[in-house]
Enzyme design. Structure first.
Site, PDB file in Angstrom:
ATOM      1  CG  ASP A 120      39.946  38.138  46.424  1.00 31.88           C
ATOM      2  OD1 ASP A 120      40.223  37.108  45.791  1.00 31.88           O
ATOM      3  OD2 ASP A 120      40.801  38.925  46.853  1.00 31.88           O
TER       4      ASP A 120
ATOM      5  CG  ASP B 106      38.230  34.915  35.110  1.00 29.09           C
ATOM      6  OD1 ASP B 106      38.870  35.230  36.122  1.00 29.09           O
ATOM      7  OD2 ASP B 106      38.595  35.193  33.956  1.00 29.09           O
TER       8      ASP B 106
ATOM      9  CD  GLN C  41      34.253  45.960  39.644  1.00 31.17           C
ATOM     10  OE1 GLN C  41      34.578  45.178  40.525  1.00 31.17           O
ATOM     11  NE2 GLN C  41      33.813  45.563  38.469  1.00 31.17           N
TER      12      GLN C  41
ATOM     13  CG  ASP D 285      40.773  39.576  32.314  1.00 32.28           C
ATOM     14  OD1 ASP D 285      41.341  38.715  31.599  1.00 32.28           O
ATOM     15  OD2 ASP D 285      40.178  39.259  33.365  1.00 32.28           O
TER      16      ASP D 285
END
Lengths: 288, 288
Positions: free
Chosen positions: B158, B155, B31, B86
């Protein structure tokens, strides 16, 4: 052509909305009003550039300002609505057959007239026979009223422009006097997230705390208001929104709602810690 | 120069944010990742153009994904976190001294590495000695695991791109097997407001309902996610998030939180009627 309306939540952030077209705009005696059709939110209108009401999520705001106090005192019969020229709050009130009287005080008659013309979804009950309209300043209107209303709903804009007086200590004090012993005041209470809104939230809370015996705040998810985390203040002389919650009585009204329900009524008062802290901090200092 | 980052919530609406500067960007194997400094939200990072985490409101998401299940089963010792590169979810988990093991499965090692470098606010506990990192596909990782975890936290992004598999029936079924008898699954559950999110919310709920004995949804105010009204799913084999809420036990942990508290725990499950209706409608049809 693409037309994008952007509402700034702060200097550095905003919600931007693709608009089909502007329907109408006018500079009234008090403010700029404009109506737009949009792809995502249906028709909406702005006052001085801020979105007030749109067809997609107005039900959330209007259900939450109305049904919460009616479920705490299902005997409410005399109501004063200040602001709310779009009519959404009055539409929700009109669903209670036992309400006898609704005094509607809106400073700007043009807002009411234009919403009747362009936004019937909210304005549809402004001609209910129990509604008496007063096109005057809410601050002046409540002065001298005594021990009369069961409920005052302050459906105001932000505390800038014509809505400013509706966030003053004097106004709240006059509301207190205008309410009877079971009286409840619910007011547009801003938001905890962006600093400008949080400051106004604290100021309003500090002032109300100094006047009303019971002073709580409740929240709801309002996607088109800054941060989506919006608040109403619940201030009263003796009724507590949780301890005096009349769940069963309210449910007997059989009012169909799209947002509000009895469990959510209690959940709405369960605030995040950072909001509780901000409200507890609210003091004389914040009133300046 | 003004640099504005706009996250589209739909084709016709979005949040626009004034950015000070882009700190770093890279195309990883999976990504696009980019880090920015902003005026209102501090530092934030995006994956494929969508804001994942910002310094101002990440605490809301990370507290709500973590403390809700820990207050239902305060004995949770073995946790699997899927996604969350994160580190914010792991930071919250690391505050429970009695948690013994945290398996962290993140498909994209670069997200973890870059967050350690550019976002220490969330990544600060990724090196906790109880954390074991697996840089692999969560879907593959859970396959074959049996009766092991007390808690699985999904977690995820989308359900497009690398996160897509984490919204499949097969994945949820394998999570069920990987959990022990008190097992709880909490997953990123999208939002009820904008149609695209609402569709994914319904799909996820329909799938989970077919697998887990208890299947609830809870909400929180997340200002920088579309509409600000965001949801987590709570699915479990036997523990109910309200009936089995261990308020007192959780409060004994003395964990200071900025959003979560015991009253809000219960309030978060009090959904608006329109959300309840959408979830009840969710059926086999929605899984397609």
């Amino acid at each position: 052509m693409e037309l994008w309306f952007t509402e700034k939540y702060s200097q550095n952030c905003g919600l931007t909305i693709n608009v089909k077209n502007e329907i109408y705009s006018e500079r009234t005696k008090y403010q700029d009003i404009a109506f737009f059709d949009s792809y995502d939110f249906g028709r909406f209108f702005t006052l001085d550039g801020y979105m007030m009401v749109n067809e997609k999520d107005e039900f959330i705001y209007h259900e939450m300002i109305t049904h919460v106090p009616l479920a705490v005192n299902p005997q409410i019969k005399k109501v004063l609505v200040i602001g709310g020229g779009d009519g959404g709050t009055i539409r929700e009130l009109s669903r209670y057959e036992h309400i006898e009287l609704i005094h509607h005080v809106e400073i700007d008659e043009r807002v009411v007239e234009l919403c009747k013309q362009y936004l019937p979804q909210t304005a549809c009950k402004l001609d209910d026979e129990r509604v008496e309209a007063f096109y005057t300043d809410g601050v002046e209107f409540v002065k001298g009223k005594e021990n009369f209303y069961d409920l005052i709903l302050v459906d105001s804009t932000d505390p800038i422009g014509p809505g400013e007086g509706l966030f003053t200590k004097e106004f709240y004090r006059n509301c207190y006097k205008a309410l009877n012993e079971n009286g409840i005041l619910v007011n547009q209470h801003e938001s905890p997230y962006f600093p400008t809104n949080a400051k106004e939230m604290k100021k309003a809370h500090a002032k109300l705390k100094g006047i009303f015996e019971i002073c709580k705040v409740y929240q709801f998810h309002m996607p088109t208001y800054a941060s989506g985390h919006w608040l109403f203040g619940f201030a009263s002389k003796k009724l507590d929104p949780i301890k005096d919650h009349k769940k069963d009585e309210w449910e007997k009204f059989n009012i169909e709602t799209k947002y509000y329900n009895s469990l959510l009524h209690e959940g709405a008062f369960a605030l995040p810690n950072y909001v509780i802290d901000l409200l507890e901090e609210a003091s004389e200092e914040d009133m300046k």
